[in-house]
Design a protein around this motif. Structure first.
Motif, PDB file in Angstrom:
ATOM      1  N   SER A 169       0.772  -1.309   0.135  1.00  0.00           N
ATOM      2  CA  SER A 169      -0.140  -0.003  -0.007  1.00  0.00           C
ATOM      3  C   SER A 169       0.773   1.321   0.018  1.00  0.00           C
ATOM      4  N   GLY A 170       2.336   1.194   0.008  1.00  0.00           N
ATOM      5  CA  GLY A 170       3.247   2.312   0.099  1.00  0.00           C
ATOM      6  C   GLY A 170       3.293   2.462   1.608  1.00  0.00           C
ATOM      7  N   PHE A 171       2.698   1.827   2.731  1.00  0.00           N
ATOM      8  CA  PHE A 171       2.915   1.936   3.901  1.00  0.00           C
ATOM      9  C   PHE A 171       4.394   1.844   4.182  1.00  0.00           C
ATOM     10  N   ASN A 172       5.257   0.820   3.999  1.00  0.00           N
ATOM     11  CA  ASN A 172       6.567   0.388   4.214  1.00  0.00           C
ATOM     12  C   ASN A 172       7.381   1.624   3.528  1.00  0.00           C
ATOM     13  N   GLY A 173       7.068   2.126   2.350  1.00  0.00           N
ATOM     14  CA  GLY A 173       8.059   3.140   1.999  1.00  0.00           C
ATOM     15  C   GLY A 173       7.958   4.275   2.867  1.00  0.00           C
ATOM     16  N   VAL A 174       6.551   5.009   3.175  1.00  0.00           N
ATOM     17  CA  VAL A 174       6.475   6.037   4.288  1.00  0.00           C
ATOM     18  C   VAL A 174       7.163   5.560   5.672  1.00  0.00           C
TER      19      VAL A 174
ATOM     20  N   SER B   9      11.772  -7.740   0.353  1.00  0.00           N
ATOM     21  CA  SER B   9      12.405  -6.703   1.198  1.00  0.00           C
ATOM     22  C   SER B   9      13.443  -6.342   0.384  1.00  0.00           C
ATOM     23  N   MET B  10      14.090  -6.970  -0.423  1.00  0.00           N
ATOM     24  CA  MET B  10      15.385  -6.522  -1.346  1.00  0.00           C
ATOM     25  C   MET B  10      14.825  -5.578  -2.312  1.00  0.00           C
ATOM     26  N   ALA B  11      13.535  -5.822  -3.091  1.00  0.00           N
ATOM     27  CA  ALA B  11      13.104  -4.838  -3.842  1.00  0.00           C
ATOM     28  C   ALA B  11      12.669  -3.720  -3.246  1.00  0.00           C
ATOM     29  N   ALA B  12      12.052  -3.716  -2.146  1.00  0.00           N
ATOM     30  CA  ALA B  12      11.835  -2.502  -1.297  1.00  0.00           C
ATOM     31  C   ALA B  12      12.930  -1.680  -0.994  1.00  0.00           C
ATOM     32  N   VAL B  13      13.967  -2.344  -0.515  1.00  0.00           N
ATOM     33  CA  VAL B  13      15.128  -1.333  -0.151  1.00  0.00           C
ATOM     34  C   VAL B  13      15.843  -0.720  -1.530  1.00  0.00           C
TER      35      VAL B  13
ATOM     36  N   LYS C  73      13.952   0.255  -4.062  1.00  0.00           N
ATOM     37  CA  LYS C  73      13.140   1.264  -4.483  1.00  0.00           C
ATOM     38  C   LYS C  73      13.404   2.509  -3.629  1.00  0.00           C
ATOM     39  N   LEU C  74      14.074   2.537  -2.175  1.00  0.00           N
ATOM     40  CA  LEU C  74      14.440   3.474  -1.616  1.00  0.00           C
ATOM     41  C   LEU C  74      15.576   4.238  -2.010  1.00  0.00           C
ATOM     42  N   GLY C  75      16.525   3.738  -3.029  1.00  0.00           N
ATOM     43  CA  GLY C  75      17.711   4.162  -3.588  1.00  0.00           C
ATOM     44  C   GLY C  75      18.870   3.527  -3.062  1.00  0.00           C
ATOM     45  N   ALA C  76      18.751   2.643  -1.986  1.00  0.00           N
ATOM     46  CA  ALA C  76      19.826   1.933  -1.689  1.00  0.00           C
ATOM     47  C   ALA C  76      20.635   1.168  -2.586  1.00  0.00           C
ATOM     48  N   GLN C  77      21.901   1.059  -2.345  1.00  0.00           N
ATOM     49  CA  GLN C  77      22.690   0.420  -3.328  1.00  0.00           C
ATOM     50  C   GLN C  77      22.956  -1.061  -2.768  1.00  0.00           C
ATOM     51  N   HIS C  78      23.073  -2.181  -3.652  1.00  0.00           N
ATOM     52  CA  HIS C  78      23.608  -3.353  -3.431  1.00  0.00           C
ATOM     53  C   HIS C  78      25.034  -3.488  -3.415  1.00  0.00           C
ATOM     54  N   GLU C  79      25.678  -3.585  -2.139  1.00  0.00           N
ATOM     55  CA  GLU C  79      26.981  -3.667  -1.976  1.00  0.00           C
ATOM     56  C   GLU C  79      27.675  -4.877  -1.761  1.00  0.00           C
TER      57      GLU C  79
ATOM     58  N   THR D  81      15.564 -21.521  12.308  1.00  0.00           N
ATOM     59  CA  THR D  81      14.972 -22.750  11.842  1.00  0.00           C
ATOM     60  C   THR D  81      16.292 -23.647  11.712  1.00  0.00           C
ATOM     61  N   GLY D  82      17.285 -22.957  11.905  1.00  0.00           N
ATOM     62  CA  GLY D  82      18.587 -23.794  11.741  1.00  0.00           C
ATOM     63  C   GLY D  82      19.257 -23.599  10.144  1.00  0.00           C
ATOM     64  N   TYR D  83      18.512 -22.812   9.295  1.00  0.00           N
ATOM     65  CA  TYR D  83      19.056 -22.672   7.969  1.00  0.00           C
ATOM     66  C   TYR D  83      20.199 -21.421   8.210  1.00  0.00           C
ATOM     67  N   VAL D  84      21.163 -21.697   7.210  1.00  0.00           N
ATOM     68  CA  VAL D  84      22.454 -20.552   7.160  1.00  0.00           C
ATOM     69  C   VAL D  84      22.129 -20.023   6.145  1.00  0.00           C
ATOM     70  N   ARG D  85      21.715 -18.703   6.291  1.00  0.00           N
ATOM     71  CA  ARG D  85      21.363 -17.753   5.065  1.00  0.00           C
ATOM     72  C   ARG D  85      22.483 -16.881   4.646  1.00  0.00           C
ATOM     73  N   ASP D  86      22.351 -16.367   3.399  1.00  0.00           N
ATOM     74  CA  ASP D  86      23.022 -15.498   2.670  1.00  0.00           C
ATOM     75  C   ASP D  86      22.473 -14.171   3.184  1.00  0.00           C
ATOM     76  N   THR D  87      23.459 -13.101   3.252  1.00  0.00           N
ATOM     77  CA  THR D  87      22.683 -11.733   3.612  1.00  0.00           C
ATOM     78  C   THR D  87      23.145 -10.812   2.610  1.00  0.00           C
ATOM     79  N   ALA D  88      22.148 -10.297   1.819  1.00  0.00           N
ATOM     80  CA  ALA D  88      22.353  -9.177   0.999  1.00  0.00           C
ATOM     81  C   ALA D  88      22.672  -7.719   1.900  1.00  0.00           C
ATOM     82  N   VAL D  89      23.600  -6.995   1.588  1.00  0.00           N
ATOM     83  CA  VAL D  89      23.856  -5.705   2.225  1.00  0.00           C
ATOM     84  C   VAL D  89      23.774  -4.797   1.342  1.00  0.00           C
ATOM     85  N   PHE D  90      23.041  -3.794   1.582  1.00  0.00           N
ATOM     86  CA  PHE D  90      22.609  -2.450   0.941  1.00  0.00           C
ATOM     87  C   PHE D  90      23.053  -1.332   1.726  1.00  0.00           C
TER      88      PHE D  90
END
Length: 179
Positions: free
Chosen positions: A105-110, A138-142, A144-150, A161-170
Protein backbone atom coordinates in the motif's frame (compact mmCIF):
# COMPACT_ATOMS: atom_id res chain seq x y z
CA UNK A 1 20.82 6.78 20.58
CA UNK A 2 18.33 8.65 22.73
CA UNK A 3 17.84 11.18 19.91
CA UNK A 4 16.74 8.38 17.58
CA UNK A 5 14.02 7.25 19.96
CA UNK A 6 11.11 9.53 19.09
CA UNK A 7 7.56 9.29 17.81
CA UNK A 8 7.55 9.79 14.04
CA UNK A 9 4.40 10.27 11.99
CA UNK A 10 3.41 10.95 8.41
CA UNK A 11 0.11 10.13 6.77
CA UNK A 12 -1.09 6.68 7.85
CA UNK A 13 2.23 5.75 9.50
CA UNK A 14 3.08 6.37 13.14
CA UNK A 15 6.22 4.98 14.74
CA UNK A 16 6.31 4.94 18.53
CA UNK A 17 9.19 3.82 20.73
CA UNK A 18 8.35 0.22 21.57
CA UNK A 19 6.92 -0.05 25.09
CA UNK A 20 5.36 -2.73 27.25
CA UNK A 21 1.81 -1.79 26.18
CA UNK A 22 2.73 -2.57 22.55
CA UNK A 23 3.74 -6.19 23.18
CA UNK A 24 0.38 -7.97 23.05
CA UNK A 25 -0.79 -6.04 19.95
CA UNK A 26 2.61 -6.81 18.37
CA UNK A 27 2.16 -10.51 19.17
CA UNK A 28 -1.21 -10.40 17.38
CA UNK A 29 0.22 -8.53 14.37
CA UNK A 30 3.08 -11.03 14.04
CA UNK A 31 0.59 -13.90 14.06
CA UNK A 32 -1.17 -12.48 11.00
CA UNK A 33 1.45 -14.00 8.70
CA UNK A 34 2.44 -17.47 9.83
CA UNK A 35 4.57 -18.20 6.75
CA UNK A 36 6.83 -15.12 6.64
CA UNK A 37 8.78 -16.12 9.75
CA UNK A 38 10.53 -18.94 7.86
CA UNK A 39 12.76 -16.28 6.24
CA UNK A 40 13.38 -14.20 9.39
CA UNK A 41 16.39 -14.74 11.66
CA UNK A 42 14.07 -15.16 14.66
CA UNK A 43 10.45 -16.25 14.99
CA UNK A 44 7.91 -13.97 16.62
CA UNK A 45 5.21 -16.65 16.67
CA UNK A 46 3.68 -18.49 19.61
CA UNK A 47 6.17 -19.41 22.35
CA UNK A 48 9.01 -17.88 20.29
CA UNK A 49 7.54 -14.39 20.71
CA UNK A 50 8.44 -14.08 24.39
CA UNK A 51 11.97 -15.41 23.79
CA UNK A 52 12.50 -12.94 20.95
CA UNK A 53 11.21 -10.01 23.02
CA UNK A 54 13.51 -11.00 25.90
CA UNK A 55 16.45 -11.12 23.50
CA UNK A 56 15.52 -7.65 22.23
CA UNK A 57 15.37 -6.34 25.80
CA UNK A 58 18.82 -7.79 26.46
CA UNK A 59 20.23 -5.97 23.41
CA UNK A 60 20.99 -2.38 24.34
CA UNK A 61 22.21 -1.24 20.93
CA UNK A 62 18.83 -1.25 19.17
CA UNK A 63 16.27 1.55 19.01
CA UNK A 64 12.91 -0.23 18.65
CA UNK A 65 9.64 1.04 17.20
CA UNK A 66 6.08 -0.14 17.23
CA UNK A 67 4.51 0.53 13.84
CA UNK A 68 0.96 1.88 14.04
CA UNK A 69 -1.58 2.41 11.27
CA UNK A 70 -2.54 5.96 12.23
CA UNK A 71 -5.79 5.70 10.25
CA UNK A 72 -7.06 2.80 12.38
CA UNK A 73 -4.91 3.05 15.53
CA UNK A 74 -3.97 -0.62 15.06
CA UNK A 75 -0.42 -1.83 15.68
CA UNK A 76 0.75 -3.45 12.44
CA UNK A 77 4.42 -4.21 13.00
CA UNK A 78 7.84 -3.20 14.21
CA UNK A 79 11.11 -1.78 12.95
CA UNK A 80 14.45 -0.84 14.46
CA UNK A 81 17.62 1.14 14.23
CA UNK A 82 20.29 -1.50 14.79
CA UNK A 83 23.72 -0.65 16.18
CA UNK A 84 23.53 3.11 15.65
CA UNK A 85 27.11 4.34 15.97
CA UNK A 86 27.49 8.09 16.48
CA UNK A 87 31.26 7.81 15.95
CA UNK A 88 31.06 6.31 12.45
CA UNK A 89 27.66 7.92 11.79
CA UNK A 90 26.29 4.59 10.54
CA UNK A 91 23.12 2.78 11.53
CA UNK A 92 21.21 -0.14 10.15
CA UNK A 93 17.45 -0.21 9.69
CA UNK A 94 16.13 -3.72 10.12
CA UNK A 95 14.22 -6.27 12.09
CA UNK A 96 11.20 -4.92 10.25
CA UNK A 97 7.89 -6.71 10.04
CA UNK A 98 4.62 -5.27 8.78
CA UNK A 99 1.32 -7.10 8.70
CA UNK A 100 -0.21 -8.22 5.41
CA UNK A 101 -3.00 -5.63 5.80
CA UNK A 102 -0.61 -2.76 4.98
CA UNK A 103 1.79 -4.46 2.59
CA UNK A 104 1.74 -3.24 -0.99
CA UNK A 105 0.00 0.00 0.00
CA UNK A 106 3.05 2.28 0.16
CA UNK A 107 3.01 2.02 3.95
CA UNK A 108 6.50 0.49 4.15
CA UNK A 109 7.93 3.23 1.92
CA UNK A 110 6.54 5.96 4.18
CA UNK A 111 7.79 4.12 7.27
CA UNK A 112 11.31 3.79 5.87
CA UNK A 113 11.26 7.41 4.67
CA UNK A 114 10.45 8.57 8.21
CA UNK A 115 13.25 6.47 9.67
CA UNK A 116 15.80 7.50 7.04
CA UNK A 117 14.95 11.21 7.33
CA UNK A 118 15.14 10.98 11.13
CA UNK A 119 18.52 9.21 11.11
CA UNK A 120 20.02 11.70 8.68
CA UNK A 121 18.55 14.64 10.67
CA UNK A 122 20.33 13.21 13.74
CA UNK A 123 23.75 13.28 12.11
CA UNK A 124 23.99 9.82 10.59
CA UNK A 125 25.51 9.76 7.11
CA UNK A 126 25.06 6.12 6.12
CA UNK A 127 22.20 3.67 6.56
CA UNK A 128 22.58 -0.04 5.99
CA UNK A 129 20.00 -2.72 5.29
CA UNK A 130 20.80 -6.44 5.66
CA UNK A 131 18.30 -8.80 4.05
CA UNK A 132 18.06 -12.57 3.75
CA UNK A 133 18.51 -13.24 0.03
CA UNK A 134 15.37 -15.41 0.08
CA UNK A 135 13.34 -12.29 0.93
CA UNK A 136 12.92 -10.92 -2.59
CA UNK A 137 10.12 -8.53 -1.57
CA UNK A 138 12.33 -6.80 1.03
CA UNK A 139 15.30 -6.58 -1.31
CA UNK A 140 13.11 -4.93 -3.97
CA UNK A 141 11.73 -2.49 -1.39
CA UNK A 142 15.23 -1.47 -0.26
CA UNK A 143 16.31 -0.88 -3.86
CA UNK A 144 13.19 1.29 -4.40
CA UNK A 145 14.45 3.51 -1.58
CA UNK A 146 17.61 4.20 -3.58
CA UNK A 147 19.96 2.00 -1.55
CA UNK A 148 22.78 0.29 -3.42
CA UNK A 149 23.44 -3.44 -3.26
CA UNK A 150 27.00 -3.53 -1.96
CA UNK A 151 27.49 -7.27 -1.77
CA UNK A 152 26.30 -10.51 -0.28
CA UNK A 153 27.66 -12.15 2.84
CA UNK A 154 27.59 -15.85 2.10
CA UNK A 155 26.29 -18.24 4.75
CA UNK A 156 26.86 -15.68 7.50
CA UNK A 157 23.88 -16.20 9.82
CA UNK A 158 22.05 -19.17 11.27
CA UNK A 159 18.33 -18.51 11.54
CA UNK A 160 15.94 -19.86 14.17
CA UNK A 161 15.07 -22.77 11.85
CA UNK A 162 18.73 -23.80 11.55
CA UNK A 163 18.95 -22.51 7.97
CA UNK A 164 22.29 -20.82 7.23
CA UNK A 165 21.36 -17.78 5.22
CA UNK A 166 23.12 -15.50 2.76
CA UNK A 167 22.68 -11.82 3.60
CA UNK A 168 22.45 -9.08 0.97
CA UNK A 169 23.96 -5.82 2.24
CA UNK A 170 22.62 -2.51 0.97
CA UNK A 171 23.88 0.99 1.75
CA UNK A 172 22.30 4.41 1.45
CA UNK A 173 24.43 7.54 1.84
CA UNK A 174 22.98 10.83 2.99
CA UNK A 175 23.99 12.56 -0.23
CA UNK A 176 22.15 9.89 -2.24
CA UNK A 177 18.86 10.35 -0.38
CA UNK A 178 16.51 12.33 -2.61
CA UNK A 179 13.19 12.21 -0.78
Amino acid sequence: MADLSATLEQGPVRLEPLAEHHLEPLRMACAEDQDIWEIYPVSMLDENFDKAIQTFHDTSNWVRFAVINADTGKLVGMSNYINPDPMTKVTEIGGTYIAPSVRGSGFNGVMKQLMIDHAFANGFTRIEFRVDTRNKRSMAAVLKLGAQHEGTLRKNRVTWTGYVRDTAVFGLLKEEWTR
